[in-house]
Scaffold this active site. Structure first.
Site, PDB file in Angstrom:
ATOM      1  N   CYS A 115      -0.846   8.638   8.080  1.00 43.26           N
ATOM      2  CA  CYS A 115       0.534   8.441   8.530  1.00 43.26           C
ATOM      3  C   CYS A 115       0.630   8.534  10.047  1.00 43.26           C
ATOM      4  O   CYS A 115       1.355   7.762  10.682  1.00 43.26           O
ATOM      5  CB  CYS A 115       1.453   9.467   7.880  1.00 43.26           C
ATOM      6  N   CYS A 170       0.823  -1.212   0.000  1.00 44.17           N
ATOM      7  CA  CYS A 170       0.000   0.000   0.000  1.00 44.17           C
ATOM      8  C   CYS A 170       0.855   1.260   0.000  1.00 44.17           C
ATOM      9  O   CYS A 170       0.333   2.363  -0.060  1.00 44.17           O
ATOM     10  CB  CYS A 170      -0.986   0.002   1.169  1.00 44.17           C
ATOM     11  N   CYS A 191       6.036   8.100   2.515  1.00 47.05           N
ATOM     12  CA  CYS A 191       6.137   9.500   2.091  1.00 47.05           C
ATOM     13  C   CYS A 191       6.736  10.370   3.194  1.00 47.05           C
ATOM     14  O   CYS A 191       7.047   9.903   4.290  1.00 47.05           O
ATOM     15  CB  CYS A 191       4.754  10.008   1.714  1.00 47.05           C
ATOM     16  N   ASP A 245       3.111   2.336   2.434  1.00 46.00           N
ATOM     17  CA  ASP A 245       3.595   2.801   3.728  1.00 46.00           C
ATOM     18  C   ASP A 245       3.817   1.614   4.642  1.00 46.00           C
ATOM     19  O   ASP A 245       2.924   0.770   4.794  1.00 46.00           O
ATOM     20  CB  ASP A 245       2.574   3.730   4.406  1.00 46.00           C
TER      21      ASP A 245
END
Length: 187
Positions: free
Chosen positions: A105, A35, A61, A37
């Site tokens: 995140c 995915c 990211c 991450d």
């Protein structure tokens, strides 16, 4: 380009506590390279029972790297009980905020912390209960996780749920089920 705070960019450009701990007391890996991450989080307790060292390795990211870095700073010096109360919203706030599309995140950081503490207490290395109902198969997001994130962050739309969990951000087949969960929760 995302609108990032100076503190968020500093944690991205100069991440703190990157790496591995030799013989960690707690360790967990959450997310998925599939995915985009993934986060491995580890901690070591000091003689006083407080987190003396925390390290991470993140594939993701700028927001994922910065959230992981911030988490390590936030937990050092805390007891496990104190650390376990850290929310994803507090991680985002610590960074001066995150764009709505990047809130997942901070959720990943909270999940890693929770799983590492569980690893310390039980020896278990699996974060997700395999018996949980998975709503989003693209990103392996369970109904329980969706409900918890909705409650913790007062979410009211499918788009917000996607921003915080990635659920619904792949093929989109689960958006109807997410909408149903929101309605059941009175959102």
């Amino acid at each position: 380009m995302w609108d990032y705070s100076e503190k968020m960019m500093d944690h991205f450009r100069n991440p703190r506590n990157v790496g591995k701990i030799d013989s960690p007391d707690g360790t967990a890996t959450v997310g998925s390279l599939a995915c985009g991450d993934a986060l491995t989080f580890q901690f070591k307790l000091g003689a006083d029972g407080k987190i003396a060292e925390a390290k991470f390795q993140t594939f993701g990211c700028a927001s994922a790297i910065a959230s992981s870095s911030a988490l390590t700073e936030m937990v050092i010096g805390k007891t496990l009980e104190e650390a376990s109360k850290i929310t994803n919203a507090e991680i985002a706030e610590y960074l001066g905020g995150l764009p709505p599309q990047k809130m997942h995140c901070s959720v990943m950081g909270r999940e890693a912390l929770e799983a590492a503490i569980k690893n310390y207490k039980t020896g278990e290395v699996q974060n997700k209960d395999l018996e949980e109902h998975v709503v989003c198969t693209c990103y392996n997001v369970s109904e329980n996780e969706i409900r918890r994130v909705i409650t913790e962050n007062q979410l009211t739309t499918v788009e917000e749920v996607t921003n915080f969990t990635k659920a619904g951000g792949g093929c989109g087949r689960c958006k109807g089920e997410i909408e149903k969960i929101l309605k059941e929760m009175g959102r």
